[in-house]
Design a protein around this motif. Structure first.
Motif, PDB file in Angstrom:
ATOM      1  N   LEU A 169       0.837  -1.196   0.000  1.00 46.27           N
ATOM      2  CA  LEU A 169       0.000   0.000   0.000  1.00 46.27           C
ATOM      3  C   LEU A 169       0.875   1.250   0.000  1.00 46.27           C
ATOM      4  N   CYS A 212       1.162   5.332  -0.280  1.00 47.54           N
ATOM      5  CA  CYS A 212       0.396   6.554  -0.032  1.00 47.54           C
ATOM      6  C   CYS A 212       1.117   7.762  -0.625  1.00 47.54           C
ATOM      7  N   VAL A 254      -4.110   6.419  -1.025  1.00 47.78           N
ATOM      8  CA  VAL A 254      -3.461   5.125  -0.863  1.00 47.78           C
ATOM      9  C   VAL A 254      -3.858   4.215  -2.016  1.00 47.78           C
ATOM     10  N   GLN A 311      -8.516   7.224   0.920  1.00 46.68           N
ATOM     11  CA  GLN A 311      -8.075   8.601   0.769  1.00 46.68           C
ATOM     12  C   GLN A 311      -8.539   9.425   1.972  1.00 46.68           C
ATOM     13  N   ILE A 325      -2.467  12.344   7.193  1.00 45.96           N
ATOM     14  CA  ILE A 325      -2.132  10.916   7.192  1.00 45.96           C
ATOM     15  C   ILE A 325      -2.567  10.234   8.480  1.00 45.96           C
ATOM     16  N   LEU A 381      -5.668   8.105   8.007  1.00 44.16           N
ATOM     17  CA  LEU A 381      -5.631   6.879   7.206  1.00 44.16           C
ATOM     18  C   LEU A 381      -5.596   5.643   8.092  1.00 44.16           C
ATOM     19  N   TYR A 395      -1.204   2.104   5.517  1.00 44.19           N
ATOM     20  CA  TYR A 395      -0.344   2.276   4.350  1.00 44.19           C
ATOM     21  C   TYR A 395       1.045   1.780   4.733  1.00 44.19           C
ATOM     22  N   LEU A 431       5.211   6.086   2.346  1.00 47.01           N
ATOM     23  CA  LEU A 431       4.731   7.420   1.988  1.00 47.01           C
ATOM     24  C   LEU A 431       5.544   7.996   0.832  1.00 47.01           C
ATOM     25  N   PRO A 444       0.081   7.572  -7.125  1.00 49.81           N
ATOM     26  CA  PRO A 444      -0.489   8.057  -5.857  1.00 49.81           C
ATOM     27  C   PRO A 444      -0.274   9.558  -5.644  1.00 49.81           C
TER      28      PRO A 444
END
Length: 210
Positions: free
Chosen positions: A39, A41, A58, A70, A98, A101, A104, A107, A200
């Motif tokens: 995942l 982000c 993400v 998101q 973040i 979220l 994830y 980043l 992303p």
């Protein structure tokens, strides 16, 4: 969970520089994650009428057609843009976003990581405070020089890599808990054919402007 009290954000250029120097010592420049990255982000901030609009997107690294998750926030702009001190303007909105979220693995930050005069760009700041693997993805070269092999060097140290696509360049650097080679391969993997930005980040940029 990010401890905002323990990691108080600076409010002045002098305080920001002091914190950059402290955080630079904590950056891990090797692959320090205990599972396969799935995942990814992307997070970006845009500005309209005195408001910072931050969006995080993400996506699954194996299927760039689907947004997994998101988040978005709005906040008052408290500092002007100062080259090398992006954290004053964007660290707060990004960390706030973040935090919303669920999950994830890594980043992608629209800004530099180690490719920075004090070796602590926005991606390092966010990665260390959030304690997450992070990659800096910048659209312009802040410092250093690009070698013939596309690595960016400053004072004899390799601090980034240029990826040229669609007649444009991206400057990739370590944010935290990731090696430069892994950072570059991740960016290449999540960039669609014919596109300049990794997907992303491209969507985060688009959503932040809606």
């Amino acid at each position: 969970m990010i401890d905002y009290n323990r990691n108080r954000l600076p409010t002045t250029p002098a305080a920001a520089i002091r914190q950059q120097k402290q955080i630079a010592k904590k950056v891990i420049a090797t692959d320090e994650y205990d599972k396969v990255i799935k995942l990814v982000c992307g997070v970006d901030v845009s500005y309209r009428n005195g408001i910072a609009h931050c969006s995080a997107v993400v996506m699954n690294i194996d299927d760039l057609s689907i947004v997994v998750e998101q988040a978005a926030t709005k906040s008052e702009i408290k500092n002007p843009y100062i080259p090398g001190l992006f954290i004053l303007r964007e660290a707060g909105p990004i960390l706030h976003t973040i935090r919303r979220l669920k999950c994830y693995d890594i980043l992608l930050v629209d800004g530099n990581g180690l490719l920075h005069p004090r070796r602590c760009g926005l991606a390092c700041h966010i990665g260390v405070i959030a304690d997450k693997p992070a990659i800096g993805v910048a659209k312009s070269l802040l410092c250093g020089s690009v070698r013939d092999d596309n690595y960016v060097e400053l004072e004899g140290e390799i601090i980034g890599y240029r990826i040229a696509k669609a007649h444009k360049s991206l400057y990739v650097s370590i944010g935290h808990k990731v090696s430069l080679n892994s950072a570059v391969s991740t960016i290449e993997r999540v960039t669609k054919k014919g596109e300049w930005l990794p997907e992303p980040l491209r969507l985060a940029d688009t959503y932040s402007k809606l």
